[in-house]
Enzyme design. Structure first.
Site, PDB file in Angstrom:
ATOM      1  N   ASP A 142       0.822  -1.209   0.000  1.00  0.00           N
ATOM      2  CA  ASP A 142       0.000   0.000   0.000  1.00  0.00           C
ATOM      3  C   ASP A 142       0.858   1.261   0.000  1.00  0.00           C
ATOM      4  OD1 ASP A 142      -2.674   0.389  -0.330  1.00  0.00           O
ATOM      5  OD2 ASP A 142      -3.058   0.900   1.768  1.00  0.00           O
ATOM      6  N   ASP A 454     -12.422  -5.421   8.956  1.00  0.00           N
ATOM      7  CA  ASP A 454     -12.489  -6.880   9.007  1.00  0.00           C
ATOM      8  C   ASP A 454     -13.711  -7.341   9.790  1.00  0.00           C
ATOM      9  OD1 ASP A 454      -9.675  -6.123   8.638  1.00  0.00           O
ATOM     10  OD2 ASP A 454      -9.708  -6.073  10.828  1.00  0.00           O
TER      11      ASP A 454
END
Ligand SMILES: *[C@@H]1O[C@H](CO)[C@@H](O)[C@H](O)[C@H]1NC(C)=O
Ligand SMILES: CC(=O)N[C@H]1CO[C@H](CO)[C@@H](O)[C@@H]1O
Length: 747
Positions: A142, A454
């Site tokens: 990222d 998540d």
């Protein structure tokens, strides 16, 4: 047919004993609240001590909140289960007819997550004992850093030495960093290999580490290396920054290409580097965005039906974990219901008494097992195996049957050249792709818009009808790095606290979103973590107000001789005994538990307070979501103190968190001293006075006792981890002194 996994209940050895505990404490809590309410009314009626009634009302509110939290926490403590997997039965049944597996490793920033650590994580998962042509490893970067790409390129070359070495000698663990950090003698005895073989691999690992570290230090990939892989040209343009760059997909090893053979004569798994496109006017959605790009990119390259994702600070400690996880998915009777298999998050570098209370032992050994007993654990973002279908938004149907024979691209697209596949993969990793395909982040993939994406992703999967499984084997499957300083710990919990609290306030609040879809105890189980952040206010109240009351001589608890004090004493004693029991049975030491109590208070009065402020200001539109990465780098000096279990305050750092820690600790001490001297010098001259303040003295004394290491850091320690003098002064003269003066004069 023999089952591939077993489920057994465990828990409080005598369930009846737990029942007695739960019932008596519930009754105790009701009596506490009742006694408190009576106290408020009688003080309000008395009139002349008006402010005292308000203080009692505050205590009542705090106790109501703690009672609520206790009830919510019991939801997952009634029927915990443990799972066992029978890997040998799986082998007997399937032989080598195993499904393909994709492994995602996510990294975000080469400064806080050193590339050499990422490389070890990648190598450890490449080395799973699993047919290499069925295994593909993807690294999402990222931070889009050429250094990370360089490190991965080095890893792809070292893998050709490392993987056959692991296989030849069955070594464990298969992270080279973890393996070589053990003492040589111990390793050599375990590995049973020739000295030359062993030193060759060790030397070569050392050289690779040096090359990567020196490139990171110079912040530059060596020129002569750039010519060795076309991927380096992606960074040639000066426009490439971590926040603004084209999509990059580079297949470093094509495991399907039979001509790629490692030094042991067998093929290594596929290895792919990916950095999803980032442009200033598109929101990249942090880790969730990276996961979704990985799902799409991998569907072009390998499209395996099972996906494992791990964080880059985690390495595999058991080369058979994939086969274990498959036992749950492939079981004839229950397997088709299983959406994901979650492993616990364990840490390698905890000290014996876990000074920062990071071990998550109670969560791992009690709460997740309890959630498993009532429908399935939450998805915690790392160490988790998913079905690809499930991640892509599929709902469960009773007739769902996975055909394991025809999934995954083992030899598909043989005619397509790697370049074409890469181009195709880049197009699905672009910003434009998601913009035109708006279900990503909503109905498909990992959900957007929350710092703990998540958890809501897992909740949504369960609400679509899938079960999940928590697998916590004795020998840990994944080992990560825990924060090793106070600041890192507090930062991590600020993010947890904020994420879980914003879920509670959002439409994904488990009680609303899960209503009618998952069982009530599971709905409540999710709330445990959502209540962390708002618990900061009652905790602050309980830490501050009774202490100040003691200083001024305002009783805030029933007299110890009155029967109303019994429920207070019973509830606190019973819950603390139970929490000690739970900690000891999860492998925490007594000192570790005590340290945990200190951290409980520190986290609630700092991390969770700021988490709550962050969440509320985000809801009011005053600030945007941020995603703080917990750094995994500490200097040697800090590591040494961590090893000695000294709290790390960083002598030069002056964050507001530290001022609060210092101020609450000082306040307890000042009020205890002031109150005791006043009571003992018989400010009211009789034993009834002692009796009226007994519980307050105990509370204040316990707070002071738990804060002893904080006082040491403020007053006694000389090392560079002590509390900054400025912080102590600010806490003392900015908060504690004014608070005491105002309090004494106003009330
Ligand atoms: C990691 O694996 C080794 C075997 O290689 C085992 O001895 C050790 O106990 C495992 N670590 C944990 C924390 O389970
Ligand atoms: C990376 C890291 O922080 N490792 C630390 C883990 O903990 C030990 C002490 O137990 C330290 O020495 C390491 O530096």
């Amino acid at each position: 047919m023999a089952r591939l996994f077993a489920t057994e209940s465990f828990g409080f050895r005598a369930r009846a004993l737990y029942g007695v505990y739960a019932v008596t404490v519930s009754v105790g809590i009701c009596l506490v609240l009742y006694g408190r309410a009576v106290g408020v009314l009688s003080r309000a009626a008395a009139g002349e001590a008006g402010s005292e009634a308000w203080l009692w009302l505050g205590m009542l509110a705090a106790e109501l909140w703690f009672g609520l939290c206790w009830i919510v926490a019991q939801s997952v403590r009634r029927g915990p289960v443990r799972r066992r997997a029978f890997r040998d039965r799986l082998a007997a049944r399937l032989g080598d007819k195993l499904p393909c597996v994709d492994i995602f490793v996510c990294t975000a920033d080469p400064r806080s997550e050193p590339p050499i650590m990422v490389v070890s994580a990648v190598l450890s998962v490449m080395a799973y004992s699993y047919p290499a042509d069925k295994l593909s490893v993807y690294l999402s970067d990222d931070g889009c850093s050429a250094l990370t790409f360089y490190a991965l390129w080095e890893a792809s070359r070292f893998a050709k030495l490392w993987l056959p070495f692991c296989r030849r000698h069955s070594i464990e663990p298969r992270s080279p960093a973890a393996y070589f950090s053990e003492t040589d003698a111990k390793l050599r005895a375990g590995a049973l290999c020739s000295a030359e073989d062993w030193s060759l691999v060790k030397e070569s690992y050392k050289e690779m580490t040096e090359r990567i570290d020196s490139a990171v230090m110079l912040a530059k990939v060596p020129e002569e290396i750039k010519a060795m892989h076309k991927g380096f040209y992606e960074w040639d343009s000066s426009e490439v920054t971590s926040q603004n760059h084209q999509p990059i997909v580079q297949v470093l090893i094509d495991g399907k290409d039979r001509s790629v053979v490692d030094n042991g004569g067998s093929m290594p798994p596929t290895l792919v580097y990916m950095a999803g496109e980032k442009r200033p006017h598109y929101h990249h959605n942090f880790k969730a965005g990276a996961m979704n790009a990985l799902i799409r990119v991998s569907s072009v390259i390998s499209n395996s039906p099972i996906i494992l994702n791990v964080d880059c600070d985690v390495y595999s400690n058991n080369s058979d974990s994939i086969r274990d996880a498959l036992c749950f998915f492939m079981d004839e009777e229950m397997g088709h219901k299983v959406g994901f298999v979650q492993y616990p998050q364990n840490y390698t570098n905890l000290t014996k008494n876990d000074i920062y209370g990071n071990s998550l032992n109670v969560i791992n050994e009690v709460e997740l097992c309890g959630m498993d007993g009532v429908g399935g654990p939450a998805y915690i973002g790392t160490g988790c195996f998913h079905r690809r279908d499930v991640l892509c938004g599929r709902s469960f149907a009773e007739d769902y049957k996975h055909d394991w024979d025809d999934t995954g691209i083992t030899a598909a697209k043989p005619q397509e050249r790697i370049d074409e596949i890469e181009e195709q993969a880049k197009s699905v990793a672009s910003c434009a792709y998601e913009a035109s395909n708006t279900q990503w982040g909503r109905e498909m993939g990992v959900k957007y818009g929350c710092p703990v994406e998540d958890v809501i992703t897992g909740l949504a999967i369960q609400c679509r009808g899938w079960a999940s499984v928590y697998f916590n084997p004795q020998r840990k499957a994944f080992l990560g790095l825990a924060p090793t300083t106070l600041a890192q710990t507090l930062l991590q919990h600020r993010r947890f606290g904020e994420g879980n609290f914003s879920i509670l306030l959002s439409r994904y609040c488990s009680v609303l979103f899960g209503h009618g879809k998952i069982e009530l105890p599971l709905q409540l189980g999710y709330c445990i973590y959502g209540l962390w952040a708002p618990s900061s206010l009652p905790t602050l109240y309980y830490v501050i107000v009774p202490s100040l009351g003691l200083l001024k001589g305002i009783p805030l608890f029933p007299e110890i001789t009155s029967p109303w004090s019994i429920p207070f004493v019973y509830v606190s004693a019973a819950t603390y005994m139970y929490s000690l029991y739970e900690a000891l049975s999860s492998g925490v030491t007594v000192r570790g538990w005590w340290n945990g109590q200190r951290m409980w208070i520190i986290k609630r009065t700092t991390s969770y307070l700021f988490a709550m402020i962050d969440t509320v200001s985000r809801l009011l539109g005053l600030s945007a979501m941020a995603f703080a990465i917990t750094p995994k780098v500490t200097d040697e000096d800090q590591s040494r103190r961590y090893g000695q279990e000294l709290l790390e305050f960083g002598a030069s750092s002056t964050s507001p968190e530290l001022v609060i820690v210092a101020a609450t600790a000082l306040l307890s001490l000042v009020c205890l001293a002031g109150g005791l001297s006043w009571v003992l010098a018989s400010g009211c001259g009789s034993t009834s006075c002692l009796s009226a303040f007994c519980l307050q003295i105990v509370l204040c004394g316990a707070l002071a006792a738990v804060n002893v290491p904080v006082y040491e850091a403020m007053l006694l320690r000389k090392d560079r981890g002590r509390m900054a003098f400025r912080v102590s002064v600010a806490a003392c003269f900015g908060l504690v002194l004014p608070a005491c003066l105002i309090w004494v004069n106003v009330f």
